[in-house]
Design a protein around this motif. Sequence first.
Motif, short mmCIF file in Angstrom:
data_model
loop_
_atom_site.label_atom_id
_atom_site.label_comp_id
_atom_site.label_asym_id
_atom_site.label_seq_id
_atom_site.Cartn_x
_atom_site.Cartn_y
_atom_site.Cartn_z
N GLU A 148 0.84 -1.19 0.00
CA GLU A 148 0.00 0.00 0.00
C GLU A 148 0.88 1.25 0.00
O GLU A 148 1.98 1.21 0.53
CB GLU A 148 -0.92 0.00 1.21
N PRO A 149 0.47 2.31 -0.63
CA PRO A 149 -0.84 2.54 -1.24
C PRO A 149 -0.95 2.13 -2.71
O PRO A 149 -2.03 2.14 -3.26
CB PRO A 149 -1.02 4.05 -1.09
N VAL A 150 0.18 1.77 -3.34
CA VAL A 150 0.14 1.51 -4.78
C VAL A 150 -0.73 0.30 -5.12
O VAL A 150 -1.36 0.27 -6.18
CB VAL A 150 1.57 1.37 -5.38
N GLU A 151 -0.83 -0.68 -4.23
CA GLU A 151 -1.66 -1.85 -4.52
C GLU A 151 -3.11 -1.45 -4.73
O GLU A 151 -3.76 -1.88 -5.69
CB GLU A 151 -1.53 -2.89 -3.41
N SER A 152 -3.64 -0.63 -3.85
CA SER A 152 -5.04 -0.19 -3.99
C SER A 152 -5.24 0.70 -5.21
O SER A 152 -6.27 0.62 -5.89
CB SER A 152 -5.50 0.54 -2.73
N LEU A 153 -4.26 1.56 -5.50
CA LEU A 153 -4.37 2.43 -6.67
C LEU A 153 -4.37 1.61 -7.96
O LEU A 153 -5.14 1.89 -8.89
CB LEU A 153 -3.22 3.44 -6.67
N HIS A 154 -3.50 0.61 -8.04
CA HIS A 154 -3.43 -0.25 -9.21
C HIS A 154 -4.71 -1.08 -9.34
O HIS A 154 -5.29 -1.19 -10.42
CB HIS A 154 -2.20 -1.16 -9.10
N PHE A 155 -5.17 -1.65 -8.24
CA PHE A 155 -6.38 -2.46 -8.24
C PHE A 155 -7.60 -1.65 -8.68
O PHE A 155 -8.46 -2.15 -9.43
CB PHE A 155 -6.63 -3.07 -6.86
N ALA A 156 -7.67 -0.40 -8.26
CA ALA A 156 -8.82 0.45 -8.58
C ALA A 156 -8.97 0.66 -10.09
O ALA A 156 -10.07 0.91 -10.58
CB ALA A 156 -8.69 1.81 -7.88
N VAL A 157 -7.88 0.51 -10.83
CA VAL A 157 -7.92 0.65 -12.29
C VAL A 157 -7.99 -0.73 -12.94
O VAL A 157 -8.82 -0.98 -13.81
CB VAL A 157 -6.68 1.42 -12.79
N ASN A 158 -7.11 -1.60 -12.53
CA ASN A 158 -6.96 -2.90 -13.17
C ASN A 158 -8.24 -3.75 -13.11
O ASN A 158 -8.53 -4.49 -14.04
CB ASN A 158 -5.79 -3.65 -12.54
N ARG A 159 -9.01 -3.61 -12.06
CA ARG A 159 -10.20 -4.45 -11.92
C ARG A 159 -11.27 -4.13 -12.96
O ARG A 159 -12.18 -4.92 -13.18
CB ARG A 159 -10.77 -4.34 -10.51
N PHE A 160 -11.18 -2.97 -13.59
CA PHE A 160 -12.17 -2.58 -14.60
C PHE A 160 -11.66 -2.74 -16.03
O PHE A 160 -12.39 -2.47 -16.97
CB PHE A 160 -12.60 -1.13 -14.39
N ALA A 161 -10.41 -3.14 -16.20
CA ALA A 161 -9.80 -3.23 -17.53
C ALA A 161 -9.95 -4.63 -18.11
O ALA A 161 -9.80 -5.63 -17.40
CB ALA A 161 -8.33 -2.83 -17.46
N ALA A 162 -10.22 -4.69 -19.40
CA ALA A 162 -10.32 -5.97 -20.11
C ALA A 162 -9.59 -5.84 -21.44
O ALA A 162 -9.35 -4.73 -21.93
CB ALA A 162 -11.79 -6.31 -20.36
N ASN A 163 -9.23 -6.98 -22.01
CA ASN A 163 -8.60 -7.02 -23.34
C ASN A 163 -7.36 -6.14 -23.41
O ASN A 163 -7.21 -5.35 -24.34
CB ASN A 163 -9.61 -6.62 -24.42
N LEU A 164 -6.48 -6.27 -22.46
CA LEU A 164 -5.28 -5.43 -22.41
C LEU A 164 -4.24 -5.85 -23.44
O LEU A 164 -4.03 -7.03 -23.68
CB LEU A 164 -4.66 -5.49 -21.01
N THR A 165 -3.64 -4.85 -24.04
CA THR A 165 -2.52 -5.03 -24.97
C THR A 165 -1.46 -4.01 -24.59
O THR A 165 -1.79 -2.86 -24.27
CB THR A 165 -2.97 -4.80 -26.43
N PHE A 166 -0.19 -4.42 -24.62
CA PHE A 166 0.90 -3.54 -24.21
C PHE A 166 1.91 -3.39 -25.35
O PHE A 166 2.09 -4.30 -26.16
CB PHE A 166 1.62 -4.13 -22.99
N ALA A 167 2.56 -2.24 -25.38
CA ALA A 167 3.62 -2.00 -26.36
C ALA A 167 4.64 -1.05 -25.74
O ALA A 167 4.31 -0.28 -24.83
CB ALA A 167 3.04 -1.38 -27.63
N LEU A 168 5.86 -1.12 -26.23
CA LEU A 168 6.93 -0.24 -25.75
C LEU A 168 7.62 0.37 -26.95
O LEU A 168 8.11 -0.34 -27.83
CB LEU A 168 7.92 -1.03 -24.89
#
Length: 116
Positions: free
Chosen positions: A80-100
Amino acid sequence: MDHYHIFFDLKPGANDLDVARGVARYMGHLKERGLIEGWRLTRRKLGLGPKEMGEFHCVVETRDLAQLDAAFQHVSSRAEPVESLHFAVNRFAANLTFALYRDFPDAGRQEGEEKF
């Protein structure tokens, strides 16, 4: 500058403005700690763009891969606190794709000695 791209859709029932506020809190946390240089959240407009890319796009800017790795280390601590901040976004995301990606040409790029 390196650009870490996250493309995603929202899960059914997710509120778009709540997700946007969650992304702002999460990215703000990383920026305040010097773990990223900046970020931007965008949304596909008029349905234009490949469906595979997702409706939302978050780009995270870092100076280099070392800074990006430090951000990953911080988030992967799951503390904490980053775990809750990340969870608050990640739990609503679907079909994720990443690029760099990186800025081009590279700052140290030289011309005239290339072999290919």
